[in-house]
Enzyme design. Structure first.
Site, PDB file in Angstrom:
ATOM      1  CG  HIS A 104      -8.183   0.960  -4.574  1.00 37.74           C
ATOM      2  ND1 HIS A 104      -9.064   1.899  -4.074  1.00 37.74           N
ATOM      3  CD2 HIS A 104      -6.960   1.285  -4.083  1.00 37.74           C
ATOM      4  CE1 HIS A 104      -8.396   2.746  -3.312  1.00 37.74           C
ATOM      5  NE2 HIS A 104      -7.117   2.402  -3.296  1.00 37.74           N
ATOM      6  CG  ASP A 140      -2.055   0.862   1.189  1.00 38.47           C
ATOM      7  OD1 ASP A 140      -2.024   1.797   0.381  1.00 38.47           O
ATOM      8  OD2 ASP A 140      -3.008   0.630   1.940  1.00 38.47           O
TER       9      ASP A 140
END
Lengths: 424, 424
Positions: free
Chosen positions: B332, B238
């Protein structure tokens, strides 16, 4: 609490210069961790650098340090205090009994062994700890009083699990106390610890549900220039008088003997867990001198008020010019001393906690007190009874939750924790 | 969130072999921290080993690493992510105005400078962080929309502080959102962070009260064998696409220019803070393949589903044998890409959080999303608007709290954060 906490930090820096040559520079971050590991090793646990076949580069340092799941005792008792901890109690689900509990402990033991060894994630893994090493992860399992009636094993229930007496200073929340099963998770990395917590919760499946869960922390390895006794959130050096694994009576005080009773508790220990809220706003309003009188030690160094350094024995009879005791009669360090309590001793290995602030700005913070002993009636109970009556510290703390659990000896390879109880 | 988080880890290991000779072996624990520090230095912050005159032995490593309080920008923006973090909002007390706010920011700045430098505790100190080094402590201060009316400074209020638009996926708790003042604390040691939190709360005195406070964490330095992009509690790598300080347009995207408006925000930044609960029970029920389709990247490596490694650009047009897009239309990673959002970019520098379990065993865990940009209308807002409409990840997360704050440039020596606003 200055004398009711764990000292698992090593006495000396035992990392050898040779150790570093085996590591990439970037991997030296764990020299402290390796040094700390030596204490665990002395007490029956090996903490070693790993080089997992799944890791393309040598994991070393903080991430690579690992504790052994198998052994005479479970890990997480004499293992050096870790930077992050989770305490969890589970209750068996309706309909789950001895058989389901045995299967659960088998699953849990397999997961703990795999994660503590830093094995590669399975295909079902959440990947939360992927890339990280085991980071000194430990998982420890215990059984509460209620477990035995739920599983038809009341004849196996140790008398040592009889409920703790009530203490005057208790303000216990039953929903956050006790439970059928207890799990302690510790690691030097927060994601590694969380990953283990979720894996064990998933293992519980339909057999057991979380009853309560608490998060804690300690200093990070390397935060101090050399290993030191911990400080708590009151700022006190805390754990100076903890029994040391090198002491000849350590095992006798902390562990049930191999020939002990009941037999399934051979090499096990009993753990008392207390959520102790610190009333920090009140505490911090006191002058430093007043705080030092409450504890009986200098705040900066941990030395007794009668002089010396942290490890100097206090002169409990010493008086000042006015004839008053230098270490006050109700000082925590005086009341909690083993020689004032019939030799009672316990190994305190806590985590601090901080769960935010109450609406009025009061911190919900304090100590997840975790202490280990061969017999709670000769460890926690006599000390707490004495503290309960006259400890100057008691007005600054509040016991908000309590648990007592039987923690069996370590599993052998191919076995699981509690096997002797559940298949005995 | 795979592409909406911070990558502040360095590209390379910049610790030099020479560095280690300056350290005692036990002090090498922070080689990683020192390496990480190089990124901060590149962006205007120095992170150096210290040898505080108050420390009898050389502090080095994790504990000794320190960020500078003074500088062009405030610390805690480009500083490498720390293992522990506290976010706090304060509201000015009734009757407190501009004058009291100025005095508070002056006190806060002095405390932040002193603690970040690892200076010896004052006689009034709680001693909680005594013995530990600054451990890369940073303290960052910001002003919320409501601050300006409370202090009669509405003419100085930047348009960029206008309330964020409502998003479909918001489930915001107003009591845990916004606030007059915002403080971010980060450190690689939990006691150091807590100590700073309490010191700043005490500084607030009667001038301001805690409105909300949240705790978070990231990986410990050294948990991975080499510096890597962070993982979140969903197990995703991330922050891969985070802007890097070395990029030519980094400053323009993240910081208000020196000539910007209002003048008191020169070299400042705007921070959006969101408490994003992750619905982990739902998420973890998905197969790994389904999770990877949600994100558009391989979970294990962070590589795009179209191949390569973590830093490979995805081939967004690539189709499979059935003619379907390999990176799904609602993935995403596709929706959050800057080139899909008019070049919007923000520096994401979050902490994970875990505040225990709800009564039903659901984890109260997720991401304290903290993102930095020169203009929220060109950073967070367009990206979140797009995610809000079509992001496959949105069904697994819930935005529970939100804040937007103006974070002025760094203080100069002798000055304090916000001085140009409060004395302008």
């Amino acid at each position: 609490m200055a004398d009711t906490q764990s000292r698992t930090a090593p006495e000396t820096d035992s990392a050898t210069p040779g150790g570093i040559t085996r590591r990439r520079l970037i991997g030296t971050a764990g020299a402290t961790g390796v040094a700390l590991g030596a204490v665990g090793a002395g007490a029956g646990y090996a903490v070693a650098s790993s080089n997992s076949p799944e890791q393309s580069t040598a994991l070393a340092s903080l991430g690579a340090d690992k504790a052994m799941f198998h052994g005479k005792h479970q890990p997480g008792i004499t293992t050096p205090m870790q930077a992050r901890g989770h305490l969890v109690a589970f209750d068996l689900a309706a309909g789950a009994g001895r058989k389901e509990a045995a299967a659960l402990l088998r699953r849990w033991s397999a997961t703990a062994e795999r994660l503590m060894a830093g094995e590669a994630p399975t295909s079902e893994d959440t990947d939360v700890a992927r890339d990280a090493g085991p980071s000194s992860l430990t998982v420890t399992f215990g059984f509460g009083h209620s477990f035995f009636s739920r599983t038809g094993l009341t004849k196996q229930r140790p008398a040592a699990l009889d409920p703790l007496p009530d203490f005057f200073s208790d303000h216990l929340d039953k929903a956050r106390s006790n439970g059928d099963l207890w799990v302690q998770i510790g690691a030097n990395d927060s994601l590694v610890a969380f990953h283990a917590l979720r894996a064990l919760q998933k293992d519980a499946g339909g057999a057991a549900k979380v009853r309560w869960q608490m998060n804690g922390f300690n200093r990070s390895p390397g935060a101090t220039a050399q290993p030191m006794t911990a400080r708590n959130l009151m700022g006190q050096i805390d754990g100076t008088n903890n029994p040391k694994p090198a002491e000849s009576d350590f095992d006798k005080r902390i562990f049930v003997p191999a020939s002990g009773s009941p037999a399934w508790m051979a090499n096990g220990s009993y753990v008392v867990v207390r959520r102790i809220r610190m009333l920090l706003d009140d505490w911090e309003k006191q002058s430093k001198a007043a705080q030092e009188d409450v504890i009986g030690r200098k705040k900066s160094t941990g030395a007794p008020l009668t002089g010396g350094d942290e490890t100097t024995e206090p002169d409990l009879e010493k008086t000042d010019a006015n004839g008053d005791l230098v270490v006050p009669i109700n000082a925590h360090a005086r009341i909690s001393r083993p020689d004032q309590n019939g030799g009672a001793a316990m190994l305190r290995r806590p985590f601090s906690f901080h769960d935010g602030f109450d609406a009025d700005g009061t911190p919900d913070a304090g100590l997840l007190f975790v202490c280990w002993q061969a017999d709670p009636l000769r460890g926690f109970v006599p000390v707490q009874r004495k503290l309960d009556r006259g400890d100057a510290l008691s007005q600054f703390i509040r016991h908000e939750a309590s648990g007592l659990f039987a923690v069996p000896g370590g599993a052998q390879k191919g076995g699981y924790v509690g096997q002797e109880l559940l298949e005995g």
